[in-house]
Write an enzyme that holds these catalytic residues in place. Structure first.
Site, PDB file in Angstrom:
ATOM      1  N   LYS A  92       2.809  -0.916   2.527  1.00 13.12           N
ATOM      2  CA  LYS A  92       1.717   0.023   2.825  1.00 13.12           C
ATOM      3  C   LYS A  92       2.056   1.437   2.322  1.00 13.12           C
ATOM      4  O   LYS A  92       1.166   2.169   1.880  1.00 13.12           O
ATOM      5  CB  LYS A  92       1.406   0.031   4.322  1.00 13.12           C
TER       6      LYS A  92
ATOM      7  N   ASP B 115      -6.346 -16.302  -4.798  1.00 14.62           N
ATOM      8  CA  ASP B 115      -5.136 -15.710  -4.242  1.00 14.62           C
ATOM      9  C   ASP B 115      -4.971 -14.362  -4.945  1.00 14.62           C
ATOM     10  O   ASP B 115      -4.813 -14.325  -6.173  1.00 14.62           O
ATOM     11  CB  ASP B 115      -3.954 -16.642  -4.546  1.00 14.62           C
ATOM     12  N   VAL B 116      -5.027 -13.271  -4.197  1.00 15.08           N
ATOM     13  CA  VAL B 116      -5.009 -11.943  -4.838  1.00 15.08           C
ATOM     14  C   VAL B 116      -3.683 -11.618  -5.524  1.00 15.08           C
ATOM     15  O   VAL B 116      -3.618 -10.668  -6.303  1.00 15.08           O
ATOM     16  CB  VAL B 116      -5.361 -10.797  -3.845  1.00 15.08           C
TER      17      VAL B 116
ATOM     18  N   TYR C 295       6.559  -4.962   5.365  1.00 17.70           N
ATOM     19  CA  TYR C 295       5.159  -4.554   5.558  1.00 17.70           C
ATOM     20  C   TYR C 295       5.003  -3.041   5.386  1.00 17.70           C
ATOM     21  O   TYR C 295       4.116  -2.567   4.652  1.00 17.70           O
ATOM     22  CB  TYR C 295       4.711  -4.980   6.957  1.00 17.70           C
TER      23      TYR C 295
ATOM     24  N   ASN D 298      -8.487  -5.572   0.618  1.00 13.18           N
ATOM     25  CA  ASN D 298      -8.177  -5.654   2.054  1.00 13.18           C
ATOM     26  C   ASN D 298      -7.133  -6.714   2.409  1.00 13.18           C
ATOM     27  O   ASN D 298      -6.477  -6.601   3.440  1.00 13.18           O
ATOM     28  CB  ASN D 298      -9.491  -5.940   2.804  1.00 13.18           C
TER      29      ASN D 298
END
Ligand code: NAD
Length: 271
Positions: free
Chosen positions: A173, A69-70, A169, A96
């Site tokens: 980003k 899990d990043v 989101y 990614n």
């Protein structure tokens, strides 16, 4: 005659997070075809990650499956250890992994906000930090690349296009963009290149409802001057270039791969 090498990533070791589906899977496959040994990270679908590794190996490439899990510091460290044990060094990271948890702003829960920031932004921080540590701890190998290491942060056109209903989101980003640029500025003198890719609309599971039906696709195409929805392979090809010496002087830049989505297509008939 072109002097671009047929396998521009030959001999390099590349870790790709979120590589069990969509864009990450296409990047893993494109990297392997370009000669890299690939770490295929996944969090919850071992069978899909295993299939990608199997496909790469049966085409004569090298790949390993890596579960993590990043958003977990310990799991990210263990993943890089496992990758290092498999391949001996780390040359490329593609950060990614990403998720959406969409909601109208007044309905958005703290959990929806946090989970998106944890995976999309903190996850990229943890993976990039670990990659830079590994790049600095090993000797550069100019026979495989001019750079001492390369990081590609998977961003989105929403690093610059505001997105109602997706505030978490878009914030993640936008954060990725300035994290990428600040990190690029910090480590470039060590020979490390950090860049981003900002995909537009690409056909993957993350946005299935936006392209699955003809009506949805027609609506989406109004936002894309080039007139087609992107395929994961479009991003795979861009990532190979950005990770290879062909882009050696590209540092701290976001490469938009979006069919012109960031060109304000609403102004075509309305300026
Ligand atoms: P996807 O859902 O197919 O892929 C996302 C990947 O992230 C999956 O493999 C998933 O397992 C992985 N992931 C999720 N949570 C994780 C975690 N905690 N730890 C490790 N891995 C985790 O969608 P995709 O479109 O391929 O998305 C890949 C990246 O591209 C994302 O960062 C996304 O924001 C970005 N992106 C996609 C599009 C698009 O149109 N598809 C557009 C712009 C940006």
């Amino acid at each position: 005659m072109s002097n671009v090498p047929v396998r521009p990533l030959q001999g390099q070791k590349a870790l790709v997070t979120g590589a069990s589906s969509g864009i990450g899977a296409a990047v893993a496959r494109a990297f392997a075809a370009a000669g890299a040994a690939v770490g295929v990270n996944y969090r919850s679908h071992p069978e899909r990650a295993g299939q990608i590794v199997e496909d790469i190996r049966s085409a004569g490439g090298e790949a390993v499956v890596l579960r993590a899990d990043v958003s977990s510091e310990d799991e990210v460290r263990a993943m890089f250890d496992e990758f290092g044990s498999a391949f001996g060094r780390t040359d490329i990271l593609v950060a990614n992994s990403g998720i959406q948890r969409d909601a109208a702003f007044t309905e958005m829960t703290l959990d929806q906000w946090r989970r998106v920031i944890d995976v999309n932004l903190t996850g990229q921080f943890l993976c990039a930090r670990e990659a830079v540590r590994r790049f600095l701890a090993q000797s550069p190998d100019p026979s495989i690349s001019r750079a001492a290491g390369k990081i590609i942060c998977m961003s989105s056109v929403h690093e610059v296009i505001p997105w109602a209903g997706h505030v978490n989101y878009a914030a993640s980003k936008g954060g990725v963009m300035l994290m990428m640029k600040s990190l690029a500025q910090e480590v470039a003198q060590a020979g490390i290149r950090v860049n981003g890719i900002a995909p537009g609309a690409i056909k993957t599971p993350i946005n299935r409802e936006a392209w699955e039906t003809p009506e949805a696709e027609r609506k989406l195409l109004k936002l894309i001057p080039y007139g087609r929805v992107g395929e994961p392979e479009d991003i795979g090809k861009a990532a190979v270039w950005l990770a290879s010496d062909a882009s050696d002087y590209v540092v701290g830049t976001t490469l938009f791969v979006d069919g012109g989505m960031t060109l304000y297509p609403g102004f075509r008939e309305n300026g």
